[in-house]
Design an enzyme around this catalytic site. Structure first.
Site, short mmCIF file in Angstrom:
data_model
loop_
_atom_site.label_atom_id
_atom_site.label_comp_id
_atom_site.label_asym_id
_atom_site.label_seq_id
_atom_site.Cartn_x
_atom_site.Cartn_y
_atom_site.Cartn_z
N LYS A 80 0.71 -1.22 0.00
CA LYS A 80 -0.01 -0.05 0.16
C LYS A 80 0.99 1.20 0.05
O LYS A 80 0.69 2.14 -0.59
CB LYS A 80 -0.76 0.01 1.17
CG LYS A 80 -1.72 1.13 1.18
CD LYS A 80 -2.74 1.27 2.49
CE LYS A 80 -3.83 0.17 2.65
NZ LYS A 80 -4.64 0.40 3.86
N ASP A 90 -8.67 3.39 4.65
CA ASP A 90 -9.00 1.92 4.62
C ASP A 90 -9.88 1.53 3.65
O ASP A 90 -10.53 2.57 3.27
CB ASP A 90 -9.66 1.77 6.13
CG ASP A 90 -9.75 0.34 6.66
OD1 ASP A 90 -8.78 -0.48 6.22
OD2 ASP A 90 -10.96 0.05 7.26
N GLY A 137 -3.69 -7.57 -2.25
CA GLY A 137 -5.14 -7.85 -1.51
C GLY A 137 -6.02 -8.67 -2.53
O GLY A 137 -5.86 -9.80 -2.98
N TYR A 138 -7.09 -8.13 -2.85
CA TYR A 138 -8.18 -8.77 -3.51
C TYR A 138 -8.03 -8.72 -5.16
O TYR A 138 -8.89 -9.16 -5.93
CB TYR A 138 -9.67 -8.58 -3.13
CG TYR A 138 -10.08 -9.05 -1.80
CD1 TYR A 138 -10.74 -10.27 -1.67
CD2 TYR A 138 -9.64 -8.22 -0.63
CE1 TYR A 138 -11.07 -10.57 -0.44
CE2 TYR A 138 -10.09 -8.38 0.73
CZ TYR A 138 -10.81 -9.84 0.71
OH TYR A 138 -11.10 -10.12 2.01
N ASP A 139 -6.87 -8.17 -5.55
CA ASP A 139 -6.78 -7.77 -7.11
C ASP A 139 -6.81 -8.86 -8.04
O ASP A 139 -7.63 -8.52 -9.10
CB ASP A 139 -5.51 -6.95 -7.39
CG ASP A 139 -5.32 -5.57 -6.61
OD1 ASP A 139 -6.46 -5.08 -5.95
OD2 ASP A 139 -4.42 -4.86 -6.81
N HIS A 199 -10.24 2.52 -6.85
CA HIS A 199 -10.91 3.03 -5.63
C HIS A 199 -9.91 3.93 -4.98
O HIS A 199 -10.25 5.36 -4.51
CB HIS A 199 -11.48 1.99 -4.95
CG HIS A 199 -10.62 0.84 -4.61
ND1 HIS A 199 -10.22 0.20 -5.50
CD2 HIS A 199 -9.99 0.59 -3.59
CE1 HIS A 199 -9.21 -0.79 -5.13
NE2 HIS A 199 -9.19 -0.53 -4.06
N ARG A 200 -8.72 3.53 -4.78
CA ARG A 200 -7.66 4.36 -3.94
C ARG A 200 -7.08 5.50 -4.92
O ARG A 200 -6.89 6.63 -4.30
CB ARG A 200 -6.58 3.24 -3.48
CG ARG A 200 -5.46 3.95 -2.60
CD ARG A 200 -4.59 3.05 -2.03
NE ARG A 200 -5.32 1.87 -1.08
CZ ARG A 200 -5.50 0.72 -1.18
NH1 ARG A 200 -5.03 0.24 -2.69
NH2 ARG A 200 -6.11 -0.07 -0.44
#
Length: 203
Positions: free
Chosen positions: A18, A75, A159-161, A186-187
């Site tokens: 991240k 988050d 992550g869920y990528d 989204h980020r």
């Protein structure tokens, strides 16, 4: 003539994946990026909030007060239609507090086994908090609509990528280059607004 010192900003995350992504998103904001590795005595922040906003604010405020510098934290929640919005705010620890990325997305795929494509709709929501040492906080948000793939694809991202499919691109997030992901994620959408705030403040 005195040189103007560039504003510093601490990335309030110990997640290296991240951290790299956030640094790239803020690279051209004209600020000096500081990481948690530079503050080894900083407190560990437990993400025990019931919302993404609560977790982001807690992290940013704690680190801003500790370092005496502005800090930003985020988050991200993942809402899956067929699961009634789960895992939501618990996305990062869906398979347990010490779960790996793969543990989490494999649990998700197990729970969606047999669910038809049209009911596998999902949405990522990122909440970013930009905190000053005095406790003031600015909040931004970003989201991305997609589907949960039936099997993982791609080796990039985290992550869920590997299982989050973006229909407009016909790829999962893990099949995108970092540059492609940072244009649509989204980020990226949440931190584009953070970047605007930072640049506005510098003026």
């Amino acid at each position: 003539m005195c040189a103007v010192k560039r504003k510093e900003l601490v990335l309030a995350t110990r997640n290296k994946d991240k951290g790299r992504e956030l640094a790239a998103l803020l690279a051209d904001a004209g600020i000096v990026i500081r990481t948690m590795a530079e503050f080894p005595d900083a407190p560990e922040v437990i993400e025990d909030g019931e919302t993404c906003e609560a977790n982001a604010v807690k992290k940013a405020v704690t680190i801003a007060r500790h370092t005496g510098l502005p800090a930003v934290a985020d988050d991200t929640g993942l809402e899956v239609e067929a699961l009634g919005g789960r895992p939501g705010v618990y996305a990062a620890r869906y398979a347990g507090r010490d779960a790996t990325y793969e543990d989490n997305w494999r649990k998700l795929l197990r729970e969606l086994e047999g669910i038809p494509w049209e009911k596998r709709g999902a949405r990522f929501i990122t909440v970013a908090a930009l905190a000053e040492p005095n406790g003031s906080v600015r909040i931004t948000t970003g989201s991305l609509e997609g589907f949960i793939a039936e099997k993982p694809a791609g080796t990039k991202g985290f992550g869920y990528d590997p299982v989050f499919y973006v229909p407009e691109l016909r790829k999962t997030l893990a099949e995108l280059s970092p540059e492609e992901k940072n244009r649509i994620s989204h980020r990226a959408r949440a931190f584009a607004k953070v970047r605007e705030i930072l640049m506005r403040n510098m003026k």
